[in-house]
Design an enzyme around this catalytic site. Structure first.
Site, PDB file in Angstrom:
ATOM      1  N   GLU A 181       0.821  -1.214   0.000  1.00 49.87           N
ATOM      2  CA  GLU A 181       0.000   0.000   0.000  1.00 49.87           C
ATOM      3  C   GLU A 181       0.858   1.268   0.000  1.00 49.87           C
ATOM      4  O   GLU A 181       0.655   2.190   0.792  1.00 49.87           O
ATOM      5  CB  GLU A 181      -0.975   0.002   1.186  1.00 49.87           C
ATOM      6  CG  GLU A 181      -2.041  -1.071   1.065  1.00 49.87           C
ATOM      7  CD  GLU A 181      -3.187  -0.943   2.074  1.00 49.87           C
ATOM      8  OE1 GLU A 181      -3.177   0.008   2.892  1.00 49.87           O
ATOM      9  OE2 GLU A 181      -4.087  -1.799   2.037  1.00 49.87           O
ATOM     10  N   GLU A 238      -5.338  -8.554  -0.272  1.00 52.85           N
ATOM     11  CA  GLU A 238      -6.166  -8.101   0.852  1.00 52.85           C
ATOM     12  C   GLU A 238      -7.578  -7.937   0.329  1.00 52.85           C
ATOM     13  O   GLU A 238      -7.840  -7.124  -0.557  1.00 52.85           O
ATOM     14  CB  GLU A 238      -5.655  -6.785   1.449  1.00 52.85           C
ATOM     15  CG  GLU A 238      -4.349  -6.917   2.213  1.00 52.85           C
ATOM     16  CD  GLU A 238      -3.962  -5.657   2.985  1.00 52.85           C
ATOM     17  OE1 GLU A 238      -4.870  -4.897   3.408  1.00 52.85           O
ATOM     18  OE2 GLU A 238      -2.750  -5.425   3.156  1.00 52.85           O
TER      19      GLU A 238
END
Length: 498
Positions: free
Chosen positions: A173, A303
């Site tokens: 991320e 995720e």
């Protein structure tokens, strides 16, 4: 009656078992208390790993486990988690709960957990706050068996042989908690860091995964794919996978809603938002096809899952939530979608394995319960490494004014021994449906099935751990063309057809 057509003659892509991957982060009680209790714990364990949790996870055939994050990965310095535990550095986990991280679960412990689970290791390196040298030395420590300082350090810490690490993530991320980078900046950093994540064994090369987009950030995918694939010799693989993160909430991240108390509007809204992952996969895949038409670079959904407000009275930074039949349906429909895009989706890792978000397992001291999502994963494990086959299901639109979804959802695969695995979900909160299935040029000789069904908000508790669990399903009839069955409201059925 809805018609379902299954054509075993039209075989498509392989459903990689890694689509059933899991994710464990230093977050709340996922690792500590959930997976790792320490060697001196009164809770039964092997080398500190909870025996009951490990055995339950082995039963759903976990293929790969991602660690140490998540956001935690880009503040994790791996050398803090090796050597004698009493000498390991302590730190504050600034991302999750502000609690003390004592680093008692580190590289050796994670690889031991993978050994006990019998799964592959997916390690996420620190690009956000780490250095090229730090990441390079971690790969060397893990996988090199030649003469080097990292090899000697690993041996000093009790591990003579290198481990086999299948997957390595270069940052996490990085558009957000991993450094708030632009896609151009990250892509160039990826090229630099990846260069020093060396393959020390020609027959055991690292599968290197770049940080991909957040949800529908198509510009990120376009930019990273372009920069990371341009001017790369055809015989070199510097980018093996691109990640995608997508969480399903009730009303967005500002008001995620309750995990167990919801209206019909909220029930259908969550199911509708869960189904959006198909559009994301399709559109990101279209961009990847421009640079990788042969689909050699995997889309890694590392995720995904539901995210609600935490359970009342728990630490907001621990992300502990209950798990209902609504979550089971998000899991089943998401897995169906991954199957149908398995030509591009090569791995997925639900968030997270124990005690965090859409978990397989919840623990409380020595107690353990299996969630409805766990039961979906166990039922669906039959699809692992099978071949996707063509299927078409007639559906109708149901829901409320707030959200509409198809009433039914399915996917089908065929195993090497010819067994057809068929998964069908009924998304309706109240209506059962009759389904007439037709199997093209296939004579059915034997059928067995399991069902997971309950009311939409039904969940397991430590007082009633088996309230929601999979049971044999017999409400079907073998016909000359296939099988006919009635699927109850809010349910998931898994068939094995021979």
């Amino acid at each position: 009656m809805s018609k379902l057509v299954i054509n075993p003659l039209n075989r498509k892509s392989k459903i990689n078992r890694e689509i059933y991957g899991q994710f464990s982060e230093h977050l709340g009680r996922c690792i500590y208390e959930g997976l790792y209790v320490g060697e001196d714990s009164p809770i039964p364990n092997v080398n500190g790993m909870r025996t009951d949790v490990v055995e339950a996870l082995k039963a759903i055939k976990i293929p790969v486990l991602r660690w140490p994050g998540g956001c935690f990965a880009d503040e994790y310095h791996w050398k803090d988690g090796i050597g004698p535990k009493e000498n390991r550095k302590k730190m504050i986990n600034t991302h999750w709960g502000g609690v003390v991280e004592d680093n008692s679960f580190g590289t050796h412990e994670f690889m031991e957990l993978c050994r006990q689970l019998g799964c592959k290791a997916y390690i996420n390196g620190n690009l956000g706050s780490g250095s090229v040298q730090e990441m390079s030395e971690w790969v060397e420590y893990l996988t090199f068996d030649g003469l080097s300082p990292m090899t000697e350090l690993r041996k000093e810490n009790g591990r003579e042989e290198p481990w086999e690490v299948a997957y390595f993530g270069v940052g996490n991320e990085n558009w957000g908690c991993g450094g708030h980078m632009t896609p151009e900046h990250y892509a160039n950093e990826y090229r630099r860091y990846e260069t020093y994540c060396r393959n020390y064994h020609q027959d055991k090369q690292l599968y290197k995964i770049a940080c991909g987009p957040n949800e529908d950030d198509y510009n990120w995918t376009q930019t990273v794919m372009k920069i990371c694939t341009e001017n790369v010799p055809a015989n070199e693989k510097r980018l093996n996978g691109l990640s995608l993160h997508y969480y399903t909430t009730t009303n967005g991240f500002g008001d995620k809603g309750s995990a167990t108390e919801f209206t019909p509007d909220q029930y259908y809204t969550v199911l509708s938002r869960g189904l959006k992952i198909e559009e994301l996969i399709r559109r990101h895949s279209d961009i990847m096809n421009q640079y990788d038409p042969n689909k050699e670079i995997g889309l890694i959904v590392d995720e995904w899952g539901t995210w609600y407000d935490v359970e009342p009275g728990t630490n907001p930074g621990f992300l502990y939530q209950q798990n209902t039949m609504r979550d089971a349906l998000v899991a089943s429909t998401s897995l169906d979608i991954f199957h149908k895009h398995s030509d591009r989706v090569k791995m997925a890792n639900i968030a997270q394995m124990v005690n965090v978000l859409q978990a397989m397992i919840l623990t409380e001291g020595e107690k353990m319960i299996l969630t409805p999502t766990y039961h979906v994963f166990k039922m669906y494990s039959a699809h692992q490494d099978c071949t996707l086959i063509d299927s078409f299901l007639e559906t109708e639109e149901i829901g409320t004014d707030a959200a509409k979804v198809p009433n039914l959802h399915e996917s089908a695969s065929i195993a090497e021994d010819g067994t057809i695995n068929l998964s069908v979900s009924n998304l309706s909160a109240s209506e059962a449906y009759e389904v007439q299935s037709i199997l093209v040029e296939t004579k059915v000789s034997d059928v067995s099935a399991m069902i997971l069904t309950q009311e939409t908000a039904a969940h397991n508790t430590f007082e009633d751990p088996d309230h929601v669990c999979a049971k044999p399903f017999t409400d079907f009839k073998v016909t000359e063309k296939g099988i006919d069955f009635t699927i109850p409201a809010c349910s998931v059925v898994q068939f094995a057809i021979r």
